[in-house]
Scaffold this active site. Structure first.
Site, PDB file in Angstrom:
ATOM      1  N   LYS A   1      -7.226  15.513  16.564  1.00 25.43           N
ATOM      2  CA  LYS A   1      -6.258  14.401  17.139  1.00 25.43           C
ATOM      3  C   LYS A   1      -4.978  14.737  16.203  1.00 25.43           C
ATOM      4  O   LYS A   1      -4.978  15.360  15.170  1.00 25.43           O
ATOM      5  CB  LYS A   1      -6.901  12.915  16.947  1.00 25.43           C
TER       6      LYS A   1
ATOM      7  N   ASP B   1      13.816  -5.160   5.633  1.00 26.56           N
ATOM      8  CA  ASP B   1      12.988  -3.959   6.169  1.00 26.56           C
ATOM      9  C   ASP B   1      12.216  -4.371   7.049  1.00 26.56           C
ATOM     10  O   ASP B   1      11.387  -5.283   7.121  1.00 26.56           O
ATOM     11  CB  ASP B   1      12.616  -3.008   4.879  1.00 26.56           C
TER      12      ASP B   1
ATOM     13  N   ASP C   1      12.774  -1.610  -2.477  1.00 28.60           N
ATOM     14  CA  ASP C   1      11.889  -1.152  -3.674  1.00 28.60           C
ATOM     15  C   ASP C   1      12.282   0.099  -3.961  1.00 28.60           C
ATOM     16  O   ASP C   1      11.719   0.616  -4.908  1.00 28.60           O
ATOM     17  CB  ASP C   1      10.439  -1.090  -3.129  1.00 28.60           C
TER      18      ASP C   1
ATOM     19  N   SER D   1      -5.584  16.827  12.562  1.00 29.43           N
ATOM     20  CA  SER D   1      -6.987  16.488  11.838  1.00 29.43           C
ATOM     21  C   SER D   1      -8.039  16.533  12.818  1.00 29.43           C
ATOM     22  O   SER D   1      -7.992  16.222  13.975  1.00 29.43           O
ATOM     23  CB  SER D   1      -7.093  15.387  10.818  1.00 29.43           C
TER      24      SER D   1
ATOM     25  N   ASP E   1     -11.742  10.338   8.274  1.00 24.49           N
ATOM     26  CA  ASP E   1     -10.312  10.130   8.130  1.00 24.49           C
ATOM     27  C   ASP E   1     -10.266   8.697   7.430  1.00 24.49           C
ATOM     28  O   ASP E   1     -10.392   7.709   8.354  1.00 24.49           O
ATOM     29  CB  ASP E   1      -9.592   9.982   9.402  1.00 24.49           C
TER      30      ASP E   1
END
Length: 666
Positions: A381, A295, A504, A370, A332
């Site tokens: 942004k 992956d 997973d 946000s 953030d």
């Protein structure tokens, strides 16, 4: 270590049980020979060996030590795995936890009372009381109890390194950890359970080699039996004890004694990397892998898109863009937000969080943006389309070069985030899915081994091609779906290739079950872990590369010691047979190149060498032969030169030195 060796010695005697020894036919033959010599010692009249008690005592002692040394190698390898589980149990001891209450006060409780969702304060010198994520602060953490690595690791809130494991120790600073597991479900609990639940099954190549060793043993048994009438024909009477010694020296006792230890040690080495192999088959299969399916996210790249550049639109200064980007990221705590702050700081733009006490605008999937409202100014942004719509709603104009610069970032495999101040767009934050450092070199090593790498990603073909080129994979599949993975596995296997892959999710389970080597992440679903034949306990997909190297090292170690053992038999043949027959058959002097002092000395020297060489090779069997990436032909030549030629020369030297030593006491 002393305790481990002592327990292995006791287990060596327990393994003398014939029912246990029968699982190793070569050593079972040696044990039968040992029992026969013991009977000759206990009942010499029945065998007519009253005058050979001293000789038979020496032979019995050496044969017994040969069997014990071989059992010791296997017991020591098994003991190392059990010792790891015991070490983890000690690390899992009950500790004090400083649980934070809702009013901010600290309550000291036992770690066994912690539940999922609790917040705990961990300070310098404290043991982390349970598995969790850092939600505040950063710290240097000693994880040697889990990983075996002595170097501490730095983990911080808001980064991609927030997960901590119970039983590890904070070396410096302090952190607040949010507990993510209940008692009994921790990393250590699962690791102990998997170590004890893993079964040691013989792999196909090991079974095939075992069959070859049995054939060799039968051949030499026939040779020894037919030697009796041949010797009688030339007037030589061979004692039973001499025939037993001859048989033990000629059959491949060295590799027979070390074969199980090599396989167990291979599983143990994988376990030390934090990967539990459900069987020896899985480790050996890793050594034969031709294709790896990986992956992109979390394996080749970090998975979190991190800020790589600030791209202002026309007429805007880059510093102004960075300052506004910092304001939108002050609160953030995502990896993306932290990376914006770090990139701005690297460009000498720093803001004090305490100085901006405004209204925090969190990110929502609906709004896709946000930011922060501070002193009547709105800083935002978010996705380019979301910010463009936001600007138009406020009566602003979207810069004409915004779409062009946004498209350019997308073509480079990145993600553009637009930044605005009130109704003005200032520019873009270039978020890049960063390729892990050193991954290109590791893929180059795999290429030298003849292993092909295939990257699967849900990205569009252009982005996928950019990442694939940067990472150095051999091929990639863009916009891949779960069913694409199992299709690729089957297509590769149809060409006669061995395939490895990591996963997973439940949607990865079919491909993990189909692959020859499937490594499931411990953080993944139960379906994925049940389908795979290996489980990575700390969920690091790149470990598949180490697992393959360990698998190849296991195969190489087994091949090297088999070559050495068979070469030894060749030398012992030329040491014993000519020395036994030279007195009655003078023509045999031509083959008596070692010129040993007597037939009895030749036999005893070879037997002693046979017993000594097994413990000398135990460290090599447990540690493994050093693996260097190279093609099969180069590897074959290297093995033949080192372990083939060395296996022929070394016994000549060893047996001659033992013979010279016996001259002093014989």
């Amino acid at each position: 270590m002393k305790q481990l060796i002592g327990k292995a010695l006791l287990d060596s005697f327990r393994k003398l049980n014939p029912l246990v020894m029968m699982s190793n036919p070569v050593l079972f033959v040696v044990e039968l020979g040992t029992v026969l010599i013991l009977l000759m010692l206990l009942f010499p009249k029945y065998f007519g060996t009253e005058d050979q008690v001293g000789w038979n005592t020496v032979v019995f002692s050496v044969l017994l030590f040969t069997v014990l040394f071989a059992n010791f190698a296997e017991a020591l390898a098994e003991g190392r795995g059990k010792a790891q589980a015991d070490t983890l149990r000690r690390a899992k001891r009950d500790t004090e936890a400083k649980r934070l209450k809702s009013d901010g006060s600290v309550q000291v409780i036992s770690s066994g009372e912690l539940r999922k969702g609790d917040r705990v304060l961990v300070e310098t010198g404290d043991i982390i009381p349970g598995d969790g994520d850092i939600i505040d602060g950063l710290a240097s953490i000693d994880e040697s109890a889990i990983t075996g690595e002595s170097a501490p690791v730095i983990k911080r809130a808001g980064s991609d390194q927030t997960s901590v494991t119970g039983g590890t120790r904070v070396i410096s600073d302090s952190i607040v950890v949010k507990i993510t597991t209940n008692p009994g479900d921790s990393f250590l609990d699962r690791m102990i359970m998997l170590i004890e639940g893993a079964k040691r099954q013989k792999a196909p190549n090991e079974i095939a080699l075992n069959t070859v060793l049995i054939v060799f043993t039968l051949i030499f048994l026939i040779v020894v039996v037919t030697l009796v009438p041949i010797a009688a024909y030339v007037g030589i009477e061979l004692d039973i004890s001499v025939l037993v010694v001859l048989l033990v020296c000629l059959i491949p006792t060295t590799i027979g004694g070390l074969l199980s230890a090599i396989g167990i040690a291979g599983m143990d080495r994988v376990t030390r990397f934090g990967v539990i192999a459900m069987s020896g088959k899985a480790v050996e299969a890793a050594g034969d892998v031709n294709t790896i399916i990986l992956d992109k996210t979390g394996t080749i790249t970090y998975g979190n898109r991190l800020a790589a550049d600030f791209v202002p639109v026309a007429g805007v200064d880059q510093k102004e863009l960075m300052e506004v980007a910092v304001l939108t990221s002050l609160f953030d705590d995502t990896p993306e937000g932290s990376s914006v702050m770090m990139l701005a700081q690297a460009n000498h733009v720093v803001c004090d969080v305490k100085a901006y006490e405004g209204e925090i605008i969190p990110f929502t999937a609906e709004e896709r943006m946000s930011g922060l409202n501070y002193k009547g100014v709105h800083y935002r942004k978010g996705a380019v389309s979301a910010i463009s719509a936001y600007i138009r709603e406020r009566g602003g104009m979207v810069p004409p070069d915004l779409e062009e610069k946004s498209a350019r970032i997308s073509l480079q495999g990145g993600t553009p985030l637009a930044v605005c101040k009130d109704s003005q767009v200032l520019g873009l934050i270039y978020l890049k899915d960063t390729v892990k450092p050193g991954i290109r070199e590791r893929f180059e090593e795999l290429r030298k081994m003849g292993i092909r790498t295939v990257m699967c990603t849900g990205d569009n073909p252009l982005t996928a091609a950019t990442i694939a080129k940067e990472a150095g994979v051999d091929d990639f599949i863009a916009e891949s779906k779960p069913e694409d993975k199992i299709r690729i596995v089957r297509e590769e296997q149809a060409q006669g290739k061995m395939v490895a892959m990591t996963g997973d999710g439940t949607n990865d389970a079919p491909a993990l079950a189909q692959a020859d080597v499937g490594i499931a992440m411990n953080s993944g679903t139960t379906a994925a872990k049940e389908a795979a034949n290996m489980v990575d306990l700390d969920s690091d997909p790149t470990k598949i590369l180490q697992v393959i190297s360990i698998g190849k090292q296991l195969l190489m170690t087994r091949g090297a010691l088999t070559t050495f053992s068979i070469a030894n038999d060749f030398s012992k043949y030329f040491a014993i047979i000519p020395a036994m027959l030279v007195e009655q058959v003078p023509e045999m002097q031509l083959l008596n190149i070692m010129n040993l002092q007597s037939p009895s000395s030749a036999v005893l020297s070879a037997l002693l060498f046979n017993a000594i060489i097994i413990p000398l090779l135990i460290p090599l069997a447990l540690r493994g032969v050093r693996y260097v990436p190279m093609n099969a032909n180069q590897l074959l030549v290297r093995n033949l030169l080192i372990y083939g030629v060395g296996g022929i020369i070394f016994p000549f030297i060893g047996i001659k030195l033992i013979d010279m030593g016996l001259q002093l006491f014989w």
